[in-house]
Motif scaffolding. Structure first.
Motif, PDB file in Angstrom:
ATOM      1  N   ALA A   1       0.751  -1.203  -0.085  1.00 56.32           N
ATOM      2  CA  ALA A   1       0.029   0.046   0.084  1.00 56.32           C
ATOM      3  C   ALA A   1       0.864   1.236   0.072  1.00 56.32           C
ATOM      4  N   ASP A   2       1.955   1.341   0.835  1.00 57.60           N
ATOM      5  CA  ASP A   2       2.866   2.274   0.917  1.00 57.60           C
ATOM      6  C   ASP A   2       3.567   2.639  -0.449  1.00 57.60           C
ATOM      7  N   MET A   3       3.793   1.380  -1.017  1.00 63.35           N
ATOM      8  CA  MET A   3       4.438   1.454  -2.523  1.00 63.35           C
ATOM      9  C   MET A   3       3.739   1.971  -3.557  1.00 63.35           C
ATOM     10  N   GLN A   4       2.485   1.480  -3.341  1.00 72.28           N
ATOM     11  CA  GLN A   4       1.689   2.109  -4.641  1.00 72.28           C
ATOM     12  C   GLN A   4       1.482   3.447  -4.422  1.00 72.28           C
ATOM     13  N   LEU A   5       1.310   4.205  -3.242  1.00 68.85           N
ATOM     14  CA  LEU A   5       1.507   5.834  -3.302  1.00 68.85           C
ATOM     15  C   LEU A   5       2.816   6.274  -3.753  1.00 68.85           C
ATOM     16  N   GLU A   6       4.009   5.673  -3.560  1.00 72.14           N
ATOM     17  CA  GLU A   6       5.444   5.941  -3.920  1.00 72.14           C
ATOM     18  C   GLU A   6       5.455   5.863  -5.427  1.00 72.14           C
ATOM     19  N   LEU A   7       5.072   4.772  -6.032  1.00 65.73           N
ATOM     20  CA  LEU A   7       5.177   4.616  -7.381  1.00 65.73           C
ATOM     21  C   LEU A   7       4.314   5.857  -7.948  1.00 65.73           C
ATOM     22  N   LYS A   8       3.071   6.262  -7.735  1.00 67.28           N
ATOM     23  CA  LYS A   8       2.359   7.320  -8.220  1.00 67.28           C
ATOM     24  C   LYS A   8       3.096   8.515  -8.112  1.00 67.28           C
ATOM     25  N   ARG A   9       3.589   8.688  -7.006  1.00 63.86           N
ATOM     26  CA  ARG A   9       4.230  10.198  -6.682  1.00 63.86           C
ATOM     27  C   ARG A   9       5.650  10.115  -7.769  1.00 63.86           C
ATOM     28  N   LEU A  10       6.174   9.034  -7.634  1.00 59.77           N
ATOM     29  CA  LEU A  10       7.425   9.048  -8.728  1.00 59.77           C
ATOM     30  C   LEU A  10       7.098   9.289 -10.114  1.00 59.77           C
ATOM     31  N   GLN A  11       5.936   8.537 -10.421  1.00 61.07           N
ATOM     32  CA  GLN A  11       5.668   8.568 -11.716  1.00 61.07           C
ATOM     33  C   GLN A  11       5.457  10.052 -12.326  1.00 61.07           C
ATOM     34  N   HIS A  12       4.527  10.768 -11.413  1.00 62.95           N
ATOM     35  CA  HIS A  12       4.309  12.333 -11.587  1.00 62.95           C
ATOM     36  C   HIS A  12       5.640  12.895 -11.587  1.00 62.95           C
ATOM     37  N   GLU A  13       6.401  12.424 -10.494  1.00 59.77           N
ATOM     38  CA  GLU A  13       7.420  13.686 -10.494  1.00 59.77           C
ATOM     39  C   GLU A  13       8.736  13.494 -11.748  1.00 59.77           C
ATOM     40  N   VAL A  14       8.798  11.957 -12.069  1.00 60.01           N
ATOM     41  CA  VAL A  14       9.698  12.131 -13.159  1.00 60.01           C
ATOM     42  C   VAL A  14       9.186  12.043 -14.659  1.00 60.01           C
ATOM     43  N   GLY A  15       7.903  12.049 -14.664  1.00 61.34           N
ATOM     44  CA  GLY A  15       7.126  12.318 -15.984  1.00 61.34           C
ATOM     45  C   GLY A  15       7.407  11.311 -17.235  1.00 61.34           C
ATOM     46  N   ILE A  16       7.606  10.013 -16.782  1.00 61.71           N
ATOM     47  CA  ILE A  16       8.098   8.873 -17.513  1.00 61.71           C
ATOM     48  C   ILE A  16       6.452   8.064 -17.629  1.00 61.71           C
ATOM     49  N   THR A  17       6.466   7.625 -18.916  1.00 60.82           N
ATOM     50  CA  THR A  17       5.366   6.796 -19.252  1.00 60.82           C
ATOM     51  C   THR A  17       5.376   5.235 -18.396  1.00 60.82           C
ATOM     52  N   PHE A  18       4.503   4.861 -17.591  1.00 56.62           N
ATOM     53  CA  PHE A  18       4.542   3.711 -16.851  1.00 56.62           C
ATOM     54  C   PHE A  18       3.524   2.691 -17.543  1.00 56.62           C
ATOM     55  N   VAL A  19       3.964   1.559 -17.861  1.00 57.59           N
ATOM     56  CA  VAL A  19       3.230   0.414 -18.183  1.00 57.59           C
ATOM     57  C   VAL A  19       3.304  -0.663 -17.201  1.00 57.59           C
ATOM     58  N   VAL A  20       2.167  -0.786 -16.464  1.00 56.21           N
ATOM     59  CA  VAL A  20       2.533  -1.740 -15.407  1.00 56.21           C
ATOM     60  C   VAL A  20       1.412  -3.163 -15.727  1.00 56.21           C
ATOM     61  N   VAL A  21       2.069  -4.448 -15.619  1.00 55.42           N
ATOM     62  CA  VAL A  21       1.497  -5.510 -15.668  1.00 55.42           C
ATOM     63  C   VAL A  21       1.120  -5.952 -14.144  1.00 55.42           C
ATOM     64  N   THR A  22      -0.450  -6.363 -13.992  1.00 54.87           N
ATOM     65  CA  THR A  22      -0.688  -6.718 -12.864  1.00 54.87           C
ATOM     66  C   THR A  22      -1.821  -7.868 -12.799  1.00 54.87           C
ATOM     67  N   HIS A  23      -2.082  -8.655 -11.722  1.00 49.48           N
ATOM     68  CA  HIS A  23      -3.497  -9.251 -11.935  1.00 49.48           C
ATOM     69  C   HIS A  23      -4.498  -8.932 -10.508  1.00 49.48           C
ATOM     70  N   ASP A  24      -3.659  -8.005  -9.792  1.00 44.61           N
ATOM     71  CA  ASP A  24      -4.260  -7.655  -8.770  1.00 44.61           C
ATOM     72  C   ASP A  24      -5.391  -6.291  -9.132  1.00 44.61           C
ATOM     73  N   GLN A  25      -6.828  -6.426  -9.042  1.00 44.33           N
ATOM     74  CA  GLN A  25      -7.566  -5.305  -9.407  1.00 44.33           C
ATOM     75  C   GLN A  25      -7.277  -4.021  -8.745  1.00 44.33           C
ATOM     76  N   GLU A  26      -7.211  -4.229  -7.307  1.00 42.75           N
ATOM     77  CA  GLU A  26      -6.894  -3.078  -6.456  1.00 42.75           C
ATOM     78  C   GLU A  26      -5.674  -2.366  -6.861  1.00 42.75           C
ATOM     79  N   GLU A  27      -4.742  -2.962  -7.034  1.00 38.72           N
ATOM     80  CA  GLU A  27      -3.383  -2.169  -7.426  1.00 38.72           C
ATOM     81  C   GLU A  27      -3.667  -1.503  -8.645  1.00 38.72           C
ATOM     82  N   ALA A  28      -4.094  -2.066  -9.611  1.00 34.34           N
ATOM     83  CA  ALA A  28      -4.638  -1.350 -11.032  1.00 34.34           C
ATOM     84  C   ALA A  28      -5.465  -0.189 -10.987  1.00 34.34           C
TER      85      ALA A  28
END
Length: 341
Positions: free
Chosen positions: A168-195
């Motif tokens: 849960a902490d890293m989900q917030l961290e990933l989102k913050r990072l993506q906004h900060e660095v401005g790179i396009t992220f494509v994530v693969v997951t089977h976890d609906q909540e995560e997506a």
């Protein structure tokens, strides 16, 4: 920025991807969601250059991505296992890709220091991977991936190795990072909540095909297929025939909802558990089979005669009903979605 057009990939008699077409925008956080074996990781490997499609095209900024070898693509892949070098320090792990590019040492030092600060690991540059927690190792892998400033960062089940709290902490961290660095992220997951919590848009995969592409709220509230309705979150599905603006069922008569289907054709009515009321004046009568308490929410399973599966209702806090009690279930027509079966 990224256009995937009618991409197919087969392994012998197994079709991993079939006519997959997607468009992903600059700076977007895009999720590929689906069960194991649905083709999402195969697509990620095609983007990274580790697989070649049997047909279709992939372009990045209008240029043919498939024509470039993996090491020449402005794309980085962060593996599920993180794949850190155990004999190298954190700083050395992060610097490795830049050293392979023969960059100036001062430039490498500056960029490594910058990216370690971004992921909150400035004080741990001298440690080895075995001296770090799971969450810290994941940050190192992320730092190593973004330090080369790729146009596109691919993440394969990036949080699956972490426990629930750290995830849960890293989900917030990933989102913050993506906004900060401005790179396009494509994530693969089977976890609906995560997506749902991470992505700007989600593509739901099933058996090598894309079922639906939408923003998280639209995907949850307005699924377009049976698979999406059933896979993304919990849902109560009632089968029948579309007629007179509703779904006519054998057991419960006409159930009204929003959306359209083919007149006289098989259709489904989907109702989310949180939209179901237990004390409706009129509706479906049933017997409470089970009550599960999850802290902020209780899940109440109700056995309704004529329905093959228990109907699930979600209520805030601890539920007052107990197994064996009689209840009447109801919902507002605007909270139910009609889907072509």
């Amino acid at each position: 920025m990224l256009t995937i057009d009618r991409v197919s990939r087969r392994f012998g008699e197994v079709t991993a991807l079939e006519d997959v077409s997607l468009e992903i925008g600059q700076g977007e956080f895009f999720a590929l969601l689906g069960p194991s074996g649905c083709g999402k990781t195969t697509l990620l490997r095609i983007l990274a250059g580790f697989e070649t499609p049997d047909s279709g095209t992939v372009t990045l900024d209008g240029a043919d991505l498939l024509a470039k070898p993996p090491n020449k693509r402005p794309v980085n892949l962060m593996f599920q296992s993180y794949a850190l070098f155990p004999h190298m320090t954190v700083a050395k792990n992060v610097a490795y890709g830049l050293e392979q590019e023969k960059l100036d040492r001062a430039e490498i030092r500056h960029r490594v220091g910058e990216v370690l600060e971004t992921v909150g690991l400035s004080d741990l540059g001298g440690r080895k991977p075995h001296q770090l927690s799971g969450g810290q190792r994941q940050r190192v892998a992320l730092a190593r991936a973004i330090v080369k400033r790729p146009r596109l960062l691919l993440l394969d089940e990036p949080l699956s190795a972490l426990d629930k709290k750290v995830r849960a902490d890293m989900q917030l961290e990933l989102k913050r990072l993506q906004h900060e660095v401005g790179i396009t992220f494509v994530v693969v997951t089977h976890d609906q909540e995560e997506a749902m919590s991470l992505a700007d848009r989600i593509a739901v995969f099933s058996a090598g095909r894309v079922c639906q592409v939408d923003e998280p709220v639209a995907l949850y509230e307005r699924p377009r297929t049976r698979f999406v309705a059933d896979f993304v979150g919990a849902n109560n599905l009632f089968e029948g025939v579309f007629t007179d603006g509703g779904v006519k069922t054998e057991a419960f008569g006409l159930l009204r909802g929003t959306g359209q289907a083919t007149e006289g054709a098989a259709a489904l009515l989907a109702v989310r558990p949180e939209k179901v009321r237990l004390d409706a004046g009129e509706g479906l009568a049933g017997t409470v089979a089970d009550v599960s308490f999850y802290g902020g929410v209780s899940h109440v399973s109700v056995q309704v005669a004529g329905h093959p599966k228990p109907v699930l209702a979600a209520v805030q806090g601890a539920s007052r009903v107990r197994p064996g009690e009689q209840v009447v279930l109801g919902w507002a027509p605007e909270d139910a979605v009609i889907i072509n079966a």
